[in-house]
Design an enzyme around this catalytic site. Sequence first.
Site, PDB file in Angstrom:
ATOM      1  N   HIS A   1     -26.707 -47.882  11.800  1.00  0.00           N
ATOM      2  CA  HIS A   1     -25.912 -45.906  11.461  1.00  0.00           C
ATOM      3  C   HIS A   1     -26.087 -45.956   9.533  1.00  0.00           C
ATOM      4  O   HIS A   1     -26.211 -44.705   9.464  1.00  0.00           O
ATOM      5  CB  HIS A   1     -24.825 -47.666  11.252  1.00  0.00           C
ATOM      6  CG  HIS A   1     -24.507 -47.645  12.518  1.00  0.00           C
ATOM      7  ND1 HIS A   1     -23.352 -46.984  12.906  1.00  0.00           N
ATOM      8  CD2 HIS A   1     -25.100 -46.452  13.686  1.00  0.00           C
ATOM      9  CE1 HIS A   1     -22.521 -47.731  13.810  1.00  0.00           C
ATOM     10  NE2 HIS A   1     -23.745 -46.917  14.755  1.00  0.00           N
TER      11      HIS A   1
ATOM     12  N   ASP B   1     -25.815 -51.096  13.903  1.00  0.00           N
ATOM     13  CA  ASP B   1     -25.017 -50.697  12.737  1.00  0.00           C
ATOM     14  C   ASP B   1     -25.923 -50.619  11.487  1.00  0.00           C
ATOM     15  O   ASP B   1     -27.051 -50.085  11.857  1.00  0.00           O
ATOM     16  CB  ASP B   1     -23.983 -51.663  12.701  1.00  0.00           C
ATOM     17  CG  ASP B   1     -22.854 -50.967  12.130  1.00  0.00           C
ATOM     18  OD1 ASP B   1     -22.740 -49.774  10.572  1.00  0.00           O
ATOM     19  OD2 ASP B   1     -21.709 -51.222  13.012  1.00  0.00           O
TER      20      ASP B   1
END
Length: 564
Positions: free
Chosen positions: A340, A306
């Site tokens: 991300h 993430d």
Amino acid sequence: MKIFNKTGSCLLLAVLLFTGAEAQNTSPKKQVQSAAFGGMVLPKVQQPMFKKDTINIIRFGAKADGITLNTSAINSAINACNKAGGGVVVVPTGIWLSGPIVLKSNVNLHINRDAILLFTKDFDQYPLVAGNWEGLPSARNQSPISGKNLENVAITGSGIIDGNGDAWRMVKKDKLTDTQWKNLVASGGLVSEDKKTWYPSEKTVKGTQTKQPGVLLNGKTVKDFEDIKDFLRPNLIVLESCKKVLLEGVTFQNSPAWNLHPLLCTDITVRNVQVKNPWYAQNGDGIDLESCKNALIENSTFDVGDDGICIKSGRDEEGRKRGIPTENVIVRNCIVYHAHGGFVIGSEMSGGVKNMIVSNCSFIGTDIGLRFKTTRGRGGVVEKIYISDINMKDIVGEALLFDMYYEAKDPVPLAGEQRAAPVVETFPVTDATPLFKDFHVRNVVCNGAAKAIFVRGLPEMNIADIYLDNMVIKAKKGMECTEATGIHLKNVQLLTDNTNPVISINNSNNITFDVLKYPIGGDLLFKIGGEKTKGISVKNTWAGGVKNNVEFTDGATEQSFIMN
């Protein structure tokens, strides 16, 4: 054809960046002047100091066989060290299986180079406790390593801390190869009815179907969530309300949820760490610095599932009630591989974020490079963000993204996934309306991205005052700017594959370009749209390098655009 002069000076970021050695030898009251903040004063980050006394966990019966549960032995060593006035607790050679460890003040937990501190897959070893998740008070399984209200605390060494996160995490089939998926299904657990998601247990499945799972509001208690316990995955390291924290040298990996989570901490240093998670690790952030003051993150590497380096300060009304920003933070000399976002602010930033200096970092293969995200309901102000000397390569989505329509989804859609653009509506401005302003980004080189720059504000609260200087960005698409005010680009090269248009501006005002370079021979340089658009200015830029300079749509007029 006409060529304009290339003039103008660059933003000076003369910053006196501080080092750990400097911080150790200064008074807590001593401060440093930073020209980057226009005269604002930044405090030094204070370092913890420890007695040289050393305690080996073997003294308390720990066994390095990878089978024996050493929870009691390690916690006993930490408690003994703390009671003796502090020092170093050593985890020596071997694989040390453990349940949750609780740190204490004046203790340095030191992981030797050839040591692995491995946390058990037995969920029963992790009781539900009152904690915090994504900015809200929440029931969570106790973190593998935690500490609260501590002073002078550290995790150091060059060994490995492994959270066994693969036992906790749900996984989407689309993120694995066929072989990986078959092996995962064969290992146990459950598969969703549509055969697209694997879950570790029935409790995990039930958690996905529960409204506000784990949230401790409206009279809810920890006991109310026992039936979805497995869904409430712990962060690997949680340090709450601590002073003088050091994380140095260690590899932190395979976290059930976030990896490193300093919350409400003051004077925290993260140096020379490796933070790793599988790229498909849901919520597998690298570090989430939340409502912290005075922090230094340097010389570290992140390769996670993430966001890589993320700044937060609470969520929605609860975050605004807390009202504690993350402020006075240096991030330098870091590398982020898969994530991300490389450096990220938000989306939980309701307490505000200010006084950030990010420099000399590289992002390689991240979904987004510099990622700034929020949404209605958050409130909070993000301001005084200074970023310089950033290298990027093979960015999957946007190199720079400022977005006030954040959705809790992966930033890049999976193959075949369709996403509709958000409906544009104007809402009243309240304390729940977020504000992004005063960003300064300079000296950026990006070799490969889907889009160079994306700016999307709200109609009732534009993103404002962004200064982008000295950039070379090679991308498939150029720049998209919507509902923004005061966006200034100087000496920027957008080397795009798509040249129809290179730059799209909609319902924005006071947007300036000074020394803009673009692909020669393209179709259209500017597409200007929206009745609210005005004050678009282009100077010191060659006007004859494209077939058409500008096109007006959706109510925009020629009066909104000047190119001279």
